[in-house]
Design an enzyme around this catalytic site. Structure first.
Site, PDB file in Angstrom:
ATOM      1  N   HIS A  34       0.844  -1.200   0.000  1.00 40.79           N
ATOM      2  CA  HIS A  34       0.000   0.000   0.000  1.00 40.79           C
ATOM      3  C   HIS A  34       0.879   1.250   0.000  1.00 40.79           C
ATOM      4  O   HIS A  34       1.148   1.844   1.043  1.00 40.79           O
ATOM      5  CB  HIS A  34      -0.909  -0.009   1.240  1.00 40.79           C
ATOM      6  N   HIS A  88       1.265   5.012  -2.024  1.00 38.22           N
ATOM      7  CA  HIS A  88       0.711   5.997  -2.952  1.00 38.22           C
ATOM      8  C   HIS A  88       1.852   6.501  -3.846  1.00 38.22           C
ATOM      9  O   HIS A  88       2.382   7.593  -3.653  1.00 38.22           O
ATOM     10  CB  HIS A  88       0.069   7.151  -2.186  1.00 38.22           C
ATOM     11  N   LYS A 100      -9.366  -1.373  -5.288  1.00 38.40           N
ATOM     12  CA  LYS A 100      -9.445  -0.670  -4.012  1.00 38.40           C
ATOM     13  C   LYS A 100     -10.746   0.111  -3.931  1.00 38.40           C
ATOM     14  O   LYS A 100     -11.176   0.732  -4.909  1.00 38.40           O
ATOM     15  CB  LYS A 100      -8.284   0.308  -3.845  1.00 38.40           C
ATOM     16  N   HIS A 107      -9.786   0.417   2.062  1.00 35.72           N
ATOM     17  CA  HIS A 107      -9.404   1.457   3.030  1.00 35.72           C
ATOM     18  C   HIS A 107     -10.510   1.561   4.073  1.00 35.72           C
ATOM     19  O   HIS A 107     -11.684   1.734   3.733  1.00 35.72           O
ATOM     20  CB  HIS A 107      -9.241   2.787   2.297  1.00 35.72           C
ATOM     21  N   HIS A 150      -5.619  -0.420   7.231  1.00 37.15           N
ATOM     22  CA  HIS A 150      -5.780   0.631   8.253  1.00 37.15           C
ATOM     23  C   HIS A 150      -6.679   0.141   9.394  1.00 37.15           C
ATOM     24  O   HIS A 150      -7.493   0.905   9.933  1.00 37.15           O
ATOM     25  CB  HIS A 150      -6.383   1.912   7.664  1.00 37.15           C
ATOM     26  N   ASP A 206       1.398   2.846   3.829  1.00 35.65           N
ATOM     27  CA  ASP A 206       0.588   3.980   3.357  1.00 35.65           C
ATOM     28  C   ASP A 206       1.501   5.097   2.864  1.00 35.65           C
ATOM     29  O   ASP A 206       1.148   6.284   2.898  1.00 35.65           O
ATOM     30  CB  ASP A 206      -0.339   4.488   4.463  1.00 35.65           C
TER      31      ASP A 206
END
Length: 381
Positions: free
Chosen positions: A62, A64, A156, A195, A223, A279
């Site tokens: 995960h 970004h 996702k 998420h 998360h 993340d």
């Protein structure tokens, strides 16, 4: 560049502790791990590691990679990931993901960035879509993305977060069906990467989907440690056979991700059902009681290493490695990743006694030497 390496006197964690071994790497593969190896290969470089720790390269599902954020306008768009950040963090494999902003961070850009980082040396995959329902895809269809984009492992969406589209249980089931059937057509499992926010509404929906006949293996919440009730639900989810993902870069209500991992084990969660991810380059916005953003931070991929170091002190390195190596590789069916054994990819992380990176190899190519990045991204100085 050497044709391969013969590492002597490596303290091997595969992630199981194998003790002092030699490791033979030729090309992109581990060829052998044994007490003593004699090999005559032209161009082979022999390296005495003098007892340094060798583990599989870390896997982060995960990141970004195109940057997250944007909740406070365009000036709050987080920057893209640089290749050298993966190297510094000991990460050899990653899965790119999109976030809140699907307008200025399109999925096509995510796909291109994943391919760029893979070209630079890492092993990369992606989750199509972002927070929204219906999913935002490249082809306009989840199953077609799975079929036509080799890097695509699944989809996702977001649930239980004020920024999500609040899909119903039936809508979640519909996306899960696309993941399951799309994976069947492609010949590999695919997953719904979810998420989670602070509203404890996702896990009841997941279990309803399971009751309707959807295999739990396709549901992948992340998360999970940010809210007490959500975390308690997550632990029960693991006992039912599901995987959960804990974020290493902050946001866990009980402390940090190492605390969350230990707490989950104490409450009966199977150790092989818990993974970590950073993340990285996602935003961590703070909102007041009126829903207004009052602060913003950016998550770091390097937090995986920090949590690994903390967790190793609590439960030992062998167990601490699992959520960043074998468990996540098994969970995502990355057959050549996550363990050190003959025939697997030569993704090797060499660490000192304090579990700090010294050398890193991505598919047999050295990208860190003596704690310095020696291979950088295309536009890095």
């Amino acid at each position: 560049m050497p044709t391969g390496y013969l590492f002597r006197n490596a303290e091997v964690y595969a992630p199981e502790h194998l003790g002092r071994k030699d490791i033979l790497v030729v090309g992109q593969k581990v060829i052998a791990i044994d007490d003593h190896i004699d090999a005559k290969v032209p161009g082979l470089e022999e390296v005495d590691l003098e007892g340094a720790i060798v583990t599989p390269g870390l896997i982060d599902q995960h990141i970004h990679v195109t940057g997250g954020g944007g909740e406070g306008g365009t000036v709050t768009r987080a920057p893209e990931l640089n290749f050298s950040e993966l190297v510094e963090a000991g990460i050899t494999s990653f899965v790119g993901v999109s976030g809140t902003d699907s307008e200025t961070r399109p999925i096509e850009a995510l796909m291109a960035k994943v391919r760029a980082l893979t070209k630079e040396g890492a092993s990369g995959w992606m989750w199509t879509s972002n927070y929204r329902y219906p999913p935002t895809t490249v082809t306009g269809d989840v199953r077609k993305d799975l079929l036509t984009i080799p890097e695509c492992l699944g989809v996702k969406i977001a649930m239980g977060d004020h920024r999500c589209s609040f899909p119903t249980t039936q809508e979640v089931l519909r996306v899960l069906s696309d993941c399951r059937v799309g994976g069947m057509i492609c010949g590999h499992d695919s997953y719904l990467h979810v998420h989670l926010g602070d509203l404890p509404i996702a896990f009841p929906a997941f279990m309803e989907c399971v009751k309707m006949g959807m295999p739990i293996k396709h549901i992948r919440p992340t998360h999970v440690g940010r809210h007490k009730v959500v975390f308690e639900q997550a632990i029960e989810f693991t006992k039912a056979g599901g995987y959960i993902d804990i974020t290493t870069s902050g946001g866990n209500y009980m402390g940090d991700a190492s605390d969350a991992f230990v707490m989950a084990l104490e409450k009966g969660a199977p150790i092989d059902r818990i993974t970590f991810s950073s993340d990285g380059h996602g935003s961590m916005p703070r909102f007041d009681e009126k829903g207004e953003m009052v602060g913003l931070a950016v998550c770091k991929v390097s937090d995986n290493l920090l949590i690994l170091q903390k967790l190793a002190k609590k439960i030992g390195l062998e167990k601490a490695l699992l959520p960043l190596t074998r468990t996540i590789a098994t969970a995502l069916c990355l057959e050549n990743k996550g363990t050190l054994e003959a025939g697997k990819d030569a993704d090797l992380l060499v660490m000192n006694a304090e579990h700090q990176p010294v050398h890193l190899f991505m598919k047999g190519r050295q990208v860190m030497k003596d704690s310095k990045v020696i291979v950088k991204g295309t536009f890095e100085v």
